[in-house]
Design an enzyme around this catalytic site. Structure first.
Site, mmCIF file in Angstrom:
data_model
loop_
_atom_site.group_PDB
_atom_site.id
_atom_site.type_symbol
_atom_site.label_atom_id
_atom_site.label_comp_id
_atom_site.label_asym_id
_atom_site.label_seq_id
_atom_site.Cartn_x
_atom_site.Cartn_y
_atom_site.Cartn_z
ATOM 1 N N ALA A 103 27.558 35.678 32.852
ATOM 2 C CA ALA A 103 26.792 35.097 33.882
ATOM 3 C C ALA A 103 25.763 35.838 34.631
ATOM 4 O O ALA A 103 26.223 36.531 35.638
ATOM 5 C CB ALA A 103 27.872 34.605 35.060
ATOM 6 N N SER A 154 26.215 39.413 43.241
ATOM 7 C CA SER A 154 26.899 39.099 41.993
ATOM 8 C C SER A 154 27.583 37.868 41.917
ATOM 9 O O SER A 154 27.143 36.855 42.606
ATOM 10 C CB SER A 154 27.856 40.288 41.594
ATOM 11 N N ASN A 155 28.536 37.625 40.863
ATOM 12 C CA ASN A 155 29.090 36.302 40.801
ATOM 13 C C ASN A 155 30.614 36.497 40.425
ATOM 14 O O ASN A 155 31.086 37.502 40.300
ATOM 15 C CB ASN A 155 28.467 35.362 39.951
ATOM 16 N N HIS A 156 31.517 35.424 40.271
ATOM 17 C CA HIS A 156 32.951 35.527 39.841
ATOM 18 C C HIS A 156 33.230 35.710 38.740
ATOM 19 O O HIS A 156 34.404 35.639 38.373
ATOM 20 C CB HIS A 156 33.352 34.189 40.575
ATOM 21 N N SER A 157 32.192 35.676 37.632
ATOM 22 C CA SER A 157 32.565 35.867 36.402
ATOM 23 C C SER A 157 33.541 37.082 36.103
ATOM 24 O O SER A 157 33.218 38.133 36.520
ATOM 25 C CB SER A 157 31.400 36.095 35.331
#
Ligand code: CTP
Length: 401
Positions: free
Chosen positions: A276, A208-211
Site C-alpha cells: 500500500a 502512512s496507512n493501515h497496511s
C-alpha cells in the site's frame, strides 16, 4: 512423489486412530520414511507395536521413550521431517497446537518443527462445529498450517455429520499434491512488495496507512514453498519471514521501495505488488521537528511514482506482473481500469466492506482478473489460503521454458 520423503505421523486419541495404520502402510509403500509419535490416549485405540511394525521405526510418545528409555530429542525430530502429518488430530491436540501449550512430546515436536504441518481432524459433529474448535482451526490455518477437512458420514457416537477423518488414500493424495507443488516454481524468481510506506512530514511525523503487510508476506511464503526464490521489498511492518528462500529488503519510503523494486525486477520472472504505497508525500518535509506553535495550516503534497506502472512499462515479453486494487465501490470496473491503465497481466481485487476488513485482518476475500481468464472469485479465505490461490494463478500464466 513421496519417495524418500521424511514424514512424521502424529497419532492422537480418537477412534479414527485405527485408520492411521492404513495411512502408515500407504506412506511406506509410496517410499516415504515414516516416524510415528503417539499421544498416551491414542494407545487406547491402536498399539505402538502395530505402527512400529508397519513403519519399521520405533514409535515415540513421551520424552523418555527413546531406545533404553533415552531422552527423545523433539528438536531433532522436528528438524528431520519434510512434513508433519497429524492424523487423526483430536480437538484437544488442535487446541494445544493452536495455543502453543506443550503438555506432551507431540506438542513439543509441533512447536519445534520447521516443516509444513498438516492436520486431519477427527471428532464428533458438535465438537467439530464448536466455535472454540473452529477458532483453533482458523488460528492454525492463519499460521500457514494445512487442514484436511473432515468428511461427513456416520460418526462413532451414532450421530451423522461432519467429523470423520479424511480417508488415508485422500490424505496421501494431499501430500503428493503438496510435494508436487513444492517444485512448481523451482528456478523462478518473484518480486513481492508489501506493507505500507511512510512519508516524512518532519523527522518525527509521517503520513502512512493501515497496511499490515500480511497478504504480501503470506504470498512470499507461499511462492517460496512452491520452490521460487523471492525478493520481498517491505515497508515497516512487524512480521517475520520464515522461509530461507525469501530475501527480505526493508524500506521506509515510496522512493526507497521504488529503487529496490527496480533493482530486483530486472532479474525476476514475475512481480506481484501488494504494497500500500503512499500515493502522495509532503513536498518539502521539514528538516527539524515542527513545534506546536509553528503548526502549518496546510501541508503541500506531491505525488509519488507508481511503482507498479513503472515496472509494468519496463517489463520484457517473458516477465509477468500483477497488482492489487483496493476498492470501496465499483470494484470490478475500477480494477479492470487499473489493469488497462497500468498494463498488467492480472489484478487482484480486494473489496473493502464491513464483511471484508482487509487491513490487519487474517482473512481476505479476493477476485482475480486477467484479460485471458476473465474474473475468478475465490471467496473468503485466510490470507495463507488467498496466497495459495494467487500463487496458483501465477503458475498458470508465468513463462515456463
Ligand atoms: N502501487 C504502486 N506504487 C504506487 C501506488 C500503487 O506500486 N505508488 C501499486 C500497489 O502496490 C497495488 C496497485 O498499485 O498493487 C494499486 O494501487 P491503488 O492505490 O489501489 O491504485 P491507484 O492506482 O493508486 O488508484 P486509486 O488510489 O485512485 O484507487
Amino acid at each position: 512423489m513421496l519417495f524418500r520423503k521424511k514424514i512424521i505421523l502424529a497419532v492422537t486419541g480418537s477412534i479414527a486412530a485405527y485408520k492411521s495404520a492404513l495411512l502408515a502402510r500407504l506412506l511406506v509403500k509410496a517410499g516415504a520414511e515414516v516416524r510415528v509419535i503417539m499421544t498416551e490416549s491414542s494407545k487406547d485405540f491402536i498399539t505402538p507395536l502395530t505402527l512400529s511394525t508397519l513403519t519399521k521405526n520405533e514409535v515415540v510418545s513421551s520424552f523418555t521413550t527413546g531406545p533404553n528409555g533415552a531422552w527423545v530429542n523433539h528438536v531433532e525430530l522436528g528438524m528431520w521431517a519434510d512434513v508433519m502429518m497429524m492424523a487423526p488430530a483430536s480437538a484437544n491436540m488442535l487446541a494445544q497446537c493452536a495455543n502453543g501449550s506443550c503438555h506432551n512430546l507431540m506438542a513439543a515436536v509441533y512447536l519445534s518443527a520447521r516443516c509444513p504441518v498438516f492436520f486431519a481432524p477427527a471428532m464428533d459433529l458438535d465438537m467439530w462445529r464448536h466455535p472454540a474448535t473452529q477458532n483453533n482451526i482458523d488460528l492454525l490455518r492463519n499460521r500457514g498450517n494445512y487442514i484436511i477437512e473432515p468428511a461427513s458420514g456416520e460418526l462413532a457416537s451414532g450421530l451423522v455429520g461432519e467429523g470423520r477423518m479424511a480417508e488415508p488414500d485422500e490424505i496421501v493424495q494431499r501430500l503428493e499434491t503438496f510435494f508436487n507443488l513444492a517444485r512448481q516454481m523451482h528456478g523462478k524468481k518473484v518480486l513481492i512488495t508489501a506493507g505500507p510506506t511512510r512519508e516524512a512530514i518532519d523527522p518525527v511525523r509521517y503520513i502512512s496507512n493501515h497496511s499490515s503487510g500480511k497478504m504480501g508476506f503470506a504470498l512470499a511464503e507461499e511462492l517460496a514453498a512452491r520452490g521460487a526464490s523471492v525478493v520481498l521489498v517491505s515497508g515497516p511492518v512487524s512480521l517475520k519471514v520464515q522461509h530461507p528462500s525469501i530475501e527480505r529488503i526493508n524500506v521506509t519510503t515510496a522512493e526507497e521501495m521504488l529503487n529496490e523494486a527496480r533493482k530486483a525486477f530486472s532479474s525476476c520472472d514475475a512481480a506481484i505488488l501488494t504494497a500500500a504505497v503512499a500515493d502522495f508525500k509532503p513536498a518539502e518535509p521539514a528538516e527539524s521537528k515542527i513545534k506546536k506553535e509553528q503548526a502549518p495550516n496546510n501541508i503541500t503534497l506531491t505525488g509519488t511514482t507508481d511503482i507498479l506502472k513503472e515496472l509494468a512499462a519496463s517489463r520484457t515479453e517473458n516477465q509477468r506482473i500483477g497488482g492489487f486494487a483496493l476498492e470501496t465501490n465499483d470494484g470490478k470496473k475500477n480494477a479492470e481500469a487499473k489493469l488497462q491503465n497500468k498494463h498488467l497481466d492480472f489484478i487482484v481485487l480486494n473489496e473493502l466492506s464491513e464483511q471484508n476488513a482487509v487491513f490487519g485482518s487474517d482473512f481476505n476475500t479476493i477476485e482475480i482478473f486477467s484479460t485471458e481468464t476473465g474474473w475468478q472469485n475465490f471467496g473468503k479465505q485466510s490470507k495463507a489460503e488467498a496466497a495459495r490461490s494467487i500463487a496458483g494463478f501465477l503458475d498458470q500464466i508465468i513463462h515456463h521454458d
